[in-house]
Scaffold this motif. Structure first.
Motif, PDB file in Angstrom:
ATOM      1  N   ILE A 232      12.550  46.720  60.702  1.00  0.00           N
ATOM      2  CA  ILE A 232      13.462  47.876  60.775  1.00  0.00           C
ATOM      3  C   ILE A 232      13.954  48.057  62.205  1.00  0.00           C
ATOM      4  CG2 ILE A 232      13.630  50.387  60.520  1.00  0.00           C
ATOM      5  CD1 ILE A 232      11.515  50.138  58.279  1.00  0.00           C
ATOM      6  N   ALA A 233      13.027  47.946  63.154  1.00  0.00           N
ATOM      7  CA  ALA A 233      13.391  48.099  64.562  1.00  0.00           C
ATOM      8  C   ALA A 233      14.419  47.052  64.969  1.00  0.00           C
ATOM      9  CB  ALA A 233      12.138  47.984  65.433  1.00  0.00           C
ATOM     10  N   GLU A 234      14.198  45.822  64.549  1.00  0.00           N
ATOM     11  CA  GLU A 234      15.136  44.749  64.875  1.00  0.00           C
ATOM     12  C   GLU A 234      16.515  45.034  64.298  1.00  0.00           C
ATOM     13  OE1 GLU A 234      15.624  39.906  64.105  1.00  0.00           O
ATOM     14  OE2 GLU A 234      13.885  40.993  63.343  1.00  0.00           O
ATOM     15  N   ALA A 235      16.553  45.491  63.059  1.00  0.00           N
ATOM     16  CA  ALA A 235      17.837  45.771  62.403  1.00  0.00           C
ATOM     17  C   ALA A 235      18.562  46.938  63.057  1.00  0.00           C
ATOM     18  CB  ALA A 235      17.607  46.057  60.916  1.00  0.00           C
ATOM     19  N   ALA A 236      17.804  47.880  63.608  1.00  0.00           N
ATOM     20  CA  ALA A 236      18.401  49.045  64.266  1.00  0.00           C
ATOM     21  C   ALA A 236      18.651  48.812  65.745  1.00  0.00           C
ATOM     22  CB  ALA A 236      17.499  50.265  64.086  1.00  0.00           C
ATOM     23  N   ASP A 237      18.258  47.620  66.235  1.00  0.00           N
ATOM     24  CA  ASP A 237      18.433  47.250  67.644  1.00  0.00           C
ATOM     25  C   ASP A 237      17.652  48.181  68.575  1.00  0.00           C
ATOM     26  OD1 ASP A 237      19.368  45.585  69.648  1.00  0.00           O
ATOM     27  OD2 ASP A 237      21.186  46.756  69.998  1.00  0.00           O
ATOM     28  N   VAL A 238      16.415  48.480  68.164  1.00  0.00           N
ATOM     29  CA  VAL A 238      15.506  49.252  69.003  1.00  0.00           C
ATOM     30  C   VAL A 238      14.137  48.579  68.954  1.00  0.00           C
ATOM     31  CG1 VAL A 238      16.735  51.428  68.586  1.00  0.00           C
ATOM     32  CG2 VAL A 238      14.803  50.803  67.126  1.00  0.00           C
ATOM     33  N   SER A 239      13.204  49.057  69.767  1.00  0.00           N
ATOM     34  CA  SER A 239      11.852  48.516  69.766  1.00  0.00           C
ATOM     35  C   SER A 239      11.008  49.214  68.705  1.00  0.00           C
ATOM     36  CB  SER A 239      11.203  48.712  71.130  1.00  0.00           C
ATOM     37  OG  SER A 239      10.998  50.091  71.377  1.00  0.00           O
ATOM     38  N   PRO A 240       9.934  48.568  68.226  1.00  0.00           N
ATOM     39  CA  PRO A 240       9.036  49.243  67.281  1.00  0.00           C
ATOM     40  C   PRO A 240       8.474  50.548  67.849  1.00  0.00           C
ATOM     41  CG  PRO A 240       8.617  46.894  67.255  1.00  0.00           C
ATOM     42  CD  PRO A 240       9.580  47.142  68.390  1.00  0.00           C
ATOM     43  N   SER A 241       8.204  50.583  69.152  1.00  0.00           N
ATOM     44  CA  SER A 241       7.691  51.812  69.752  1.00  0.00           C
ATOM     45  C   SER A 241       8.723  52.936  69.671  1.00  0.00           C
ATOM     46  CB  SER A 241       7.287  51.573  71.207  1.00  0.00           C
ATOM     47  OG  SER A 241       8.410  51.193  71.990  1.00  0.00           O
ATOM     48  N   THR A 242      10.002  52.572  69.748  1.00  0.00           N
ATOM     49  CA  THR A 242      11.054  53.590  69.606  1.00  0.00           C
ATOM     50  C   THR A 242      11.071  54.147  68.193  1.00  0.00           C
ATOM     51  OG1 THR A 242      12.442  52.589  71.322  1.00  0.00           O
ATOM     52  CG2 THR A 242      13.546  54.003  69.708  1.00  0.00           C
ATOM     53  N   VAL A 243      10.885  53.279  67.210  1.00  0.00           N
ATOM     54  CA  VAL A 243      10.826  53.746  65.825  1.00  0.00           C
ATOM     55  C   VAL A 243       9.721  54.785  65.677  1.00  0.00           C
ATOM     56  CG1 VAL A 243      10.373  53.113  63.427  1.00  0.00           C
ATOM     57  CG2 VAL A 243      11.764  51.618  64.861  1.00  0.00           C
ATOM     58  N   PHE A 244       8.542  54.462  66.228  1.00  0.00           N
ATOM     59  CA  PHE A 244       7.415  55.388  66.078  1.00  0.00           C
ATOM     60  C   PHE A 244       7.552  56.622  66.963  1.00  0.00           C
ATOM     61  CE2 PHE A 244       5.193  51.516  64.454  1.00  0.00           C
ATOM     62  CZ  PHE A 244       4.933  52.021  63.181  1.00  0.00           C
ATOM     63  N   ARG A 245       8.393  56.558  67.962  1.00  0.00           N
ATOM     64  CA  ARG A 245       8.652  57.756  68.756  1.00  0.00           C
ATOM     65  C   ARG A 245       9.472  58.774  67.950  1.00  0.00           C
ATOM     66  NH1 ARG A 245      10.213  55.376  73.053  1.00  0.00           N
ATOM     67  NH2 ARG A 245      12.478  55.617  72.970  1.00  0.00           N
ATOM     68  N   TYR A 246      10.311  58.265  67.067  1.00  0.00           N
ATOM     69  CA  TYR A 246      11.144  59.149  66.251  1.00  0.00           C
ATOM     70  C   TYR A 246      10.520  59.459  64.893  1.00  0.00           C
ATOM     71  CZ  TYR A 246      15.050  58.732  69.516  1.00  0.00           C
ATOM     72  OH  TYR A 246      15.852  58.813  70.621  1.00  0.00           O
ATOM     73  N   PHE A 247       9.713  58.541  64.377  1.00  0.00           N
ATOM     74  CA  PHE A 247       9.106  58.710  63.060  1.00  0.00           C
ATOM     75  C   PHE A 247       7.628  58.335  63.156  1.00  0.00           C
ATOM     76  CE2 PHE A 247      13.558  57.478  62.467  1.00  0.00           C
ATOM     77  CZ  PHE A 247      14.032  58.530  61.701  1.00  0.00           C
ATOM     78  N   THR A 248       6.764  59.280  62.901  1.00  0.00           N
ATOM     79  CA  THR A 248       5.333  59.059  63.064  1.00  0.00           C
ATOM     80  C   THR A 248       4.812  57.951  62.169  1.00  0.00           C
ATOM     81  OG1 THR A 248       5.078  61.404  63.604  1.00  0.00           O
ATOM     82  CG2 THR A 248       3.081  60.189  63.039  1.00  0.00           C
ATOM     83  N   THR A 249       5.309  57.890  60.953  1.00  0.00           N
ATOM     84  CA  THR A 249       4.893  56.866  60.002  1.00  0.00           C
ATOM     85  C   THR A 249       6.115  56.224  59.356  1.00  0.00           C
ATOM     86  OG1 THR A 249       4.833  58.323  58.060  1.00  0.00           O
ATOM     87  CG2 THR A 249       2.850  58.265  59.455  1.00  0.00           C
TER      88      THR A 249
END
Length: 212
Positions: free
Chosen positions: A56-73
């Motif tokens: 998901i992070a790759e598809a959104a062009d962000v890092s996995p840590s960024t994903v978890f910064r916005y969404f806890t799970t």
């Protein structure tokens, strides 16, 4: 969040009198939406369980840590949106002596009328995921409990009753459960159906005291 009434709203769609978001908040909103849309696209293509967060992070062009910064799970990617503050503000803007069922009817219908085609499509996918994925159903229950507390708080302000009053909690929980059933019925019957009519029918059941 109202998990089944997830009108993703922009700063332009905020209630009258609510300040528009600043540049920093708009950028954060755009990032959240990019992550969510990438996730929905991948879930549709390869399934929820087969879609890891790093993909998901790759598809959104962000890092996995960024994903978890916005969404806890991972479940929160499906269930978290910008509707919570709009819902609460909308309810507080309704007449204080208006029954909560009617207030929720009006606020919900207004939110649904603002949905774009893309948002409506994502809402269909969200409801299906809630129905089909146990982990999302479990997380939905947690979010619904939080929303019920918010409704009870608004009712407490209107009625002068203390926070945590059982009757207020019952009213809030009943309204949210009823709306969830309306959304499930909408998707099960085919998303081309009239969701607004189902919401009105659902609120009518509550308004007449659950009689048949």
């Amino acid at each position: 969040m109202l998990p089944m009434v997830s009108a993703r709203t922009s700063a332009a769609a905020t209630p009258s009198g609510t300040p528009k978001l600043g540049l920093r908040e708009r950028k954060k909103l755009q990032t959240r939406q990019a992550i969510r849309r990438a996730a929905y696209r991948l879930f549709a293509e390869q399934g929820y369980d087969a879609t890891p967060v790093d993909r998901i992070a790759e598809a959104a062009d962000v890092s996995p840590s960024t994903v978890f910064r916005y969404f806890t799970t991972k479940e929160d990617i499906v269930l978290t949106d910008e509707y919570d503050a709009v819902l609460e503000a909308g309810l507080r803007a309704r007449p204080a002596d208006e029954p909560m069922v009617e207030s929720m009817r009006q606020v919900t219908v207004e939110a649904l009328r603002r949905l774009t085609e893309e948002e409506r499509s994502e809402l269909v996918q969200r409801v299906r995921l809630i129905r089909e994925v146990p982990a999302i159903r479990g997380r939905t229950a947690e979010n619904t409990a939080r929303d019920a507390e918010m409704l009870a708080a608004v009712l407490a302000e209107r009625s002068g009753r203390p926070d945590g009053d059982l009757e207020l909690r019952v009213i809030g929980a009943a309204i949210l459960a009823a709306l969830q059933e309306a959304m499930l019925a909408w998707v099960e019957g085919g998303p081309e159906g009239d969701l607004e009519a189902l919401v009105h029918r659902t609120m009518d059941v509550l308004a007449r005291g659950l009689t048949l």
